[in-house]
Design a protein around this motif. Structure first.
Motif, PDB file in Angstrom:
ATOM      1  N   ALA A 195       0.596  -1.216   0.114  1.00 12.53           N
ATOM      2  CA  ALA A 195      -0.299  -0.360  -0.155  1.00 12.53           C
ATOM      3  C   ALA A 195       0.688   1.457   0.104  1.00 12.53           C
ATOM      4  CB  ALA A 195      -0.891  -0.357   1.373  1.00 12.53           C
ATOM      5  N   SER A 196       2.615   1.266   0.831  1.00 11.28           N
ATOM      6  CA  SER A 196       3.279   1.913   0.656  1.00 11.28           C
ATOM      7  C   SER A 196       4.160   1.892   0.817  1.00 11.28           C
ATOM      8  CB  SER A 196       2.432   3.734   1.844  1.00 11.28           C
ATOM      9  OG  SER A 196       3.199   4.252   1.688  1.00 11.28           O
ATOM     10  N   ALA A 197       5.363   3.055   0.220  1.00  9.78           N
ATOM     11  CA  ALA A 197       6.551   2.713   0.799  1.00  9.78           C
ATOM     12  C   ALA A 197       7.463   3.471   0.801  1.00  9.78           C
ATOM     13  CB  ALA A 197       7.500   1.154  -0.612  1.00  9.78           C
ATOM     14  N   GLY A 198       8.787   3.575   1.669  1.00  9.33           N
ATOM     15  CA  GLY A 198       9.100   4.727   1.386  1.00  9.33           C
ATOM     16  C   GLY A 198      10.994   4.539   1.907  1.00  9.33           C
ATOM     17  N   VAL A 199      12.159   5.041   2.501  1.00 13.80           N
ATOM     18  CA  VAL A 199      12.484   5.106   2.913  1.00 13.80           C
ATOM     19  C   VAL A 199      13.238   6.317   4.548  1.00 13.80           C
ATOM     20  CG1 VAL A 199      14.031   4.254   0.890  1.00 13.80           C
ATOM     21  CG2 VAL A 199      13.848   6.580   1.121  1.00 13.80           C
ATOM     22  N   ALA A 200      14.035   5.799   5.069  1.00 17.51           N
ATOM     23  CA  ALA A 200      13.955   6.635   6.129  1.00 17.51           C
ATOM     24  C   ALA A 200      15.524   6.660   6.465  1.00 17.51           C
ATOM     25  CB  ALA A 200      13.804   6.347   7.471  1.00 17.51           C
ATOM     26  N   ARG A 201      16.086   7.508   5.661  1.00 17.05           N
ATOM     27  CA  ARG A 201      18.049   7.787   4.955  1.00 17.05           C
ATOM     28  C   ARG A 201      18.673   7.967   6.884  1.00 17.05           C
ATOM     29  NH1 ARG A 201      17.909   6.251   0.356  1.00 17.05           N
ATOM     30  NH2 ARG A 201      16.909   7.196  -1.246  1.00 17.05           N
ATOM     31  N   ARG A 202      19.858   7.326   6.666  1.00 20.27           N
ATOM     32  CA  ARG A 202      20.854   7.130   7.893  1.00 20.27           C
ATOM     33  C   ARG A 202      20.542   8.654   8.447  1.00 20.27           C
ATOM     34  NH1 ARG A 202      27.353   5.938   7.963  1.00 20.27           N
ATOM     35  NH2 ARG A 202      27.144   5.817  10.606  1.00 20.27           N
ATOM     36  N   GLY A 203      20.350   8.777  10.009  1.00 18.17           N
ATOM     37  CA  GLY A 203      19.977  10.082  10.517  1.00 18.17           C
ATOM     38  C   GLY A 203      18.575  10.367  10.813  1.00 18.17           C
ATOM     39  N   VAL A 204      18.020   9.738   9.764  1.00 17.46           N
ATOM     40  CA  VAL A 204      16.830  10.599   9.843  1.00 17.46           C
ATOM     41  C   VAL A 204      15.777   9.410  10.745  1.00 17.46           C
ATOM     42  CG1 VAL A 204      14.540  10.367   8.267  1.00 17.46           C
ATOM     43  CG2 VAL A 204      16.794  11.656   7.548  1.00 17.46           C
ATOM     44  N   PRO A 205      15.246   9.861  11.662  1.00 14.93           N
ATOM     45  CA  PRO A 205      14.237   9.761  13.085  1.00 14.93           C
ATOM     46  C   PRO A 205      12.792   8.625  11.795  1.00 14.93           C
ATOM     47  CG  PRO A 205      14.994  11.349  13.584  1.00 14.93           C
ATOM     48  CD  PRO A 205      15.151  11.845  11.786  1.00 14.93           C
ATOM     49  N   PRO A 206      12.990   6.902  12.096  1.00 15.93           N
ATOM     50  CA  PRO A 206      12.156   6.319  11.151  1.00 15.93           C
ATOM     51  C   PRO A 206      10.645   7.077  11.299  1.00 15.93           C
ATOM     52  CG  PRO A 206      13.044   5.033  12.276  1.00 15.93           C
ATOM     53  CD  PRO A 206      14.112   6.188  12.532  1.00 15.93           C
ATOM     54  N   MET A 207      10.368   6.792  12.584  1.00 10.81           N
ATOM     55  CA  MET A 207       9.120   6.503  13.132  1.00 10.81           C
ATOM     56  C   MET A 207       8.047   7.816  12.308  1.00 10.81           C
ATOM     57  SD  MET A 207       8.411   3.779  14.920  1.00 10.81           S
ATOM     58  CE  MET A 207       6.735   4.045  14.502  1.00 10.81           C
ATOM     59  N   PRO A 208       8.443   9.045  12.511  1.00  8.02           N
ATOM     60  CA  PRO A 208       7.219   9.975  11.240  1.00  8.02           C
ATOM     61  C   PRO A 208       7.502   9.986   9.717  1.00  8.02           C
ATOM     62  CG  PRO A 208       9.776  11.047  13.066  1.00  8.02           C
ATOM     63  CD  PRO A 208       9.490   9.442  13.040  1.00  8.02           C
ATOM     64  N   VAL A 209       8.458   9.126   9.662  1.00 12.32           N
ATOM     65  CA  VAL A 209       8.439   8.484   8.112  1.00 12.32           C
ATOM     66  C   VAL A 209       7.346   7.601   8.108  1.00 12.32           C
ATOM     67  CG1 VAL A 209       9.890   7.576   5.638  1.00 12.32           C
ATOM     68  CG2 VAL A 209      10.792   9.118   7.860  1.00 12.32           C
ATOM     69  N   VAL A 210       6.997   6.367   8.487  1.00 11.43           N
ATOM     70  CA  VAL A 210       6.240   5.589   9.104  1.00 11.43           C
ATOM     71  C   VAL A 210       4.788   6.339   9.345  1.00 11.43           C
ATOM     72  CG1 VAL A 210       5.379   3.707  10.113  1.00 11.43           C
ATOM     73  CG2 VAL A 210       7.753   3.771   9.956  1.00 11.43           C
ATOM     74  N   GLU A 211       4.590   6.811   9.569  1.00 10.61           N
ATOM     75  CA  GLU A 211       3.207   7.763  10.083  1.00 10.61           C
ATOM     76  C   GLU A 211       2.841   8.502   8.871  1.00 10.61           C
ATOM     77  OE1 GLU A 211       1.626   7.043  12.920  1.00 10.61           O
ATOM     78  OE2 GLU A 211       3.357   6.285  13.664  1.00 10.61           O
ATOM     79  N   ALA A 212       3.950   9.052   8.400  1.00  9.54           N
ATOM     80  CA  ALA A 212       3.673   9.213   6.723  1.00  9.54           C
ATOM     81  C   ALA A 212       3.386   8.386   6.113  1.00  9.54           C
ATOM     82  CB  ALA A 212       4.136  10.368   6.181  1.00  9.54           C
ATOM     83  N   LEU A 213       4.323   7.580   5.868  1.00  8.55           N
ATOM     84  CA  LEU A 213       3.143   6.698   4.891  1.00  8.55           C
ATOM     85  C   LEU A 213       1.887   5.697   5.317  1.00  8.55           C
ATOM     86  CD1 LEU A 213       6.673   4.015   4.472  1.00  8.55           C
ATOM     87  CD2 LEU A 213       5.306   6.334   2.485  1.00  8.55           C
ATOM     88  N   VAL A 214       1.993   5.605   6.475  1.00  7.85           N
ATOM     89  CA  VAL A 214       0.956   4.757   6.588  1.00  7.85           C
ATOM     90  C   VAL A 214      -0.276   6.068   6.382  1.00  7.85           C
ATOM     91  CG1 VAL A 214      -0.769   4.440   8.589  1.00  7.85           C
ATOM     92  CG2 VAL A 214       1.397   3.271   8.878  1.00  7.85           C
ATOM     93  N   ALA A 215      -0.652   7.359   6.524  1.00  9.39           N
ATOM     94  CA  ALA A 215      -1.727   8.458   6.637  1.00  9.39           C
ATOM     95  C   ALA A 215      -1.739   8.283   4.804  1.00  9.39           C
ATOM     96  CB  ALA A 215      -1.103   9.482   6.801  1.00  9.39           C
ATOM     97  N   SER A 216      -0.247   8.508   4.200  1.00  8.67           N
ATOM     98  CA  SER A 216      -0.689   7.977   2.988  1.00  8.67           C
ATOM     99  C   SER A 216      -0.975   6.919   1.708  1.00  8.67           C
ATOM    100  CB  SER A 216       0.012   8.639   2.239  1.00  8.67           C
ATOM    101  OG  SER A 216       1.792   8.060   2.093  1.00  8.67           O
ATOM    102  N   ALA A 217      -0.843   5.949   2.354  1.00  5.12           N
ATOM    103  CA  ALA A 217      -1.157   4.290   1.975  1.00  5.12           C
ATOM    104  C   ALA A 217      -2.574   4.423   0.912  1.00  5.12           C
ATOM    105  CB  ALA A 217      -0.875   3.322   3.302  1.00  5.12           C
ATOM    106  N   GLU A 218      -2.409   3.623   0.075  1.00  5.04           N
ATOM    107  CA  GLU A 218      -3.355   3.013  -0.234  1.00  5.04           C
ATOM    108  C   GLU A 218      -4.658   2.529   0.599  1.00  5.04           C
ATOM    109  OE1 GLU A 218      -4.641   0.145  -3.999  1.00  5.04           O
ATOM    110  OE2 GLU A 218      -2.350   0.652  -3.335  1.00  5.04           O
TER     111      GLU A 218
END
Length: 569
Positions: free
Chosen positions: A484-507
């Motif tokens: 439903a959604s895919a993304g990356v959290a680069r080195r040094g980027v906190p992953p959980m905010p990226v996770v929340e954004a992917l969940v919110a925009s997921a198909e």
């Protein structure tokens, strides 16, 4: 100012210059074999040398047990005897280490078609993926660079003597690989005189590359150096070919070099007018998108399945005395998916035999039989157990056993089949026992795969993360077995905010019918393989991800022994 502009425009970019040969990692390898045909003949020795910039980075060498005696003429040629290889590891144990050794390198061999042919066949036979690496053949390169006045022969021994190799070829794999390293370096020195200084120029220099192919390298110029899917389009905008890449630009450019030797693909490249790229977060997203594009466009030059969302299933028919039927449309209570009708039919026959269900299409009256033979049995055309030979309660017990196995609540039919092959082995009917063993192993694999895929597809939402190899994370959101959604959290980027954004925009995915809740079998299979890789972590899941306790998961040890041919039946 105008002169400066012209000079700047004439200057090549680093990408156009390509990878300098001095910075390219080569793995030069050689094989010794029992003959000349991959498959019938086996590998007896593997030798490889990894080099970069003239420096040896490592060596790989081992004898290999080919599983057969070494012919006398091969013993005379190589000095490798049957006694020498008897204690050596078989090729399936050598392949993982060899594939790791060559990872990311350009492969080099003298008469490379021979060596890569044997390795491809070995990988195919034992379930390994042969990498899409660039290949340089020193025999072809020597024929391009050297005339008959330079050398009377293009054999490795003649080239080694001509180019001053420090190792004499002896028909032993590692020594011949070392000699080929020196031959390669001698040929690369001569390439410099004709203006070949990069890997791309080296591959272009090979004679199979046509001028038309070289001119089309510009079709890759606009593509990003990112993972994704590429689409070759023809004169009428039709999609000719779809593929995936970790680096879109680099992969597409390989189609215009000598590393691409497939005739049908070179024909496709000649037709291509444009290459489109779909950038993806990581390789998993690219693989899923490739399946969807294959189904949507059905490109003429792809050999991979153009119907990835089509599958076969085993179901119990809805009649008084059900039988197992192979169907296309999945529904609740189905076993699968299977990639082909034949594998599904074989599994259905094995399961029907274990449970005592009928396999013919003749209808049995709803009133049933208490032992009265069916018409086919009376005519002597059928000897299989079926509803015409069993009592109603006995047949109902078999139907219930199959339903329980498919649901993962009881695996009694598997034990019944195992008991029968054990009895055959005890009676010394070894050929029949081996056949039954292979049939049961195929059924166990199908049941286990079906249960695992159904368990994943039943989860409304699952979030997972995998290390990207650079200190970051590859992230996915899966809903009912669909990416439903895919993304990356680069080195040094906190992953959980990226996770929340992917969940919110997921198909948004609504569950459908069948064991996979409407998801495509190949999609779920790819996601399952990714999720079960080492290092992958579950971030969160809407419900527990669990396989049935009484399915086929507990048969893994038996299955491994069966597949190795050492099952203690």
């Amino acid at each position: 100012m105008d002169v400066g502009r012209r000079l700047d425009n004439a200057q090549l970019t680093f990408d156009e210059l390509g990878t300098p040969l001095r910075d390219t990692t080569f793995v030069v390898f050689d094989l010794e074999t029992t003959g000349t045909s991959p498959g019938p003949d086996g590998i007896t020795e593997v030798g490889a040398v990894k080099v970069r910039g003239g420096e040896v980075l490592g060596e790989f060498g081992t004898l290999v047990d080919p599983g057969t005696a070494v012919p006398p003429e091969i013993v005379e040629l190589t000095g490798i005897t049957t006694a020498m290889v008897r204690a050596a590891p078989p090729i399936e144990r050598v392949l993982p280490a060899f594939l790791e050794f060559i990872s990311g390198a350009v492969l080099v061999a003298h008469n490379a078609g021979f060596d890569t042919g044997f390795m491809r066949a070995a990988c195919r036979a034992h379930g390994y993926h042969w990498p899409r690496a660039a290949v340089v053949c020193t025999l072809r390169l020597a024929r391009r660079l050297l005339t008959r006045e330079d050398t009377p022969s293009y054999r490795l021994s003649a080239l080694a003597a001509l180019l001053g190799a420090r190792t004499d070829p002896t028909h032993r794999a590692l020594e011949d690989a070392r000699a080929t390293v020196d031959v390669l370096h001698g040929l690369l020195e001569r390439l410099g005189a004709v203006g070949v200084h990069s890997l791309e120029e080296l591959l272009d220099y090979l004679p199979e590359v046509t001028p038309a192919q070289r001119r089309k390298r510009g079709l890759a110029a606009h593509l990003p150096r990112r993972p994704g899917v590429y689409l070759f389009r023809g004169p009428n905008e039709e999609v000719l070919y779809v593929g995936t890449a970790r680096d879109l630009r680099r992969r597409v450019r390989q189609y215009f070099t000598g590393s691409e030797s497939r005739g049908r693909i070179r024909e496709m490249v000649a037709l291509a007018q444009r290459v489109d790229g779909v950038e993806c977060a990581h390789s998993l997203e690219a693989e899923i998108r490739e399946l969807r594009l294959l189904a949507a466009h059905r490109p003429a030059y792809n050999r991979k399945s153009k119907n990835p969302h089509k599958a076969w299933w085993i179901v119990l028919t809805e009649e008084a005395f059900p039988r197992l039927s192979v169907v296309r449309l999945a529904r609740d209570g189905a076993l699968g998916p299977f990639r082909s009708q034949s594998t599904a039919a074989a599994a259905a026959n094995t399961l029907a035999d274990a449970a005592g269900l009928r396999t013919c299409t003749q209808r049995i009256p709803a009133g049933g039989s208490t032992g009265t033979p069916c018409v086919l049995a009376e005519l002597g055309r059928c000897g299989a157990p079926c509803a015409g030979r069993q009592s109603v309660p006995e047949y109902a017990t078999g139907v219930h056993a199959v339903s329980e196995l498919i649901a993962g609540r009881d695996n009694a039919p598997l034990w019944t089949a195992r008991g029968r092959l054990e009895a055959l082995a005890e009676a010394q009917h070894f050929e029949q026992a081996a056949r039954r063993r292979d049939e049961l192993a195929a059924l166990v694999r199908a049941v286990r795969r079906g249960h695992r895929m159904a368990a994943l597809a039943a989860i409304p939402e699952l979030v997972a993360a995998a290390p990207d190899g650079n200190g970051g994370w590859e992230l996915v959101v899966i809903r009912y077995g669909r990416l439903a959604s895919a993304g990356v959290a680069r080195r040094g980027v906190p992953p959980m905010p990226v996770v929340e954004a992917l969940v919110a925009s997921a198909e948004t995915v609504l569950p459908g019918p069948g064991p996979l809740h409407g998801s495509a079998g190949e999609d779920v299979g790819i996601l399952l393989r990714w999720l079960t890789r080492p290092g992958v972590r579950l971030v969160r899941t809407a419900r527990p991800w669990a396989e049935p306790a009484r399915g086929a998961a507990g048969w893994q040890d038996w299955l491994e022994r069966a597949e190795s041919g050492r099952t203690p039946v």
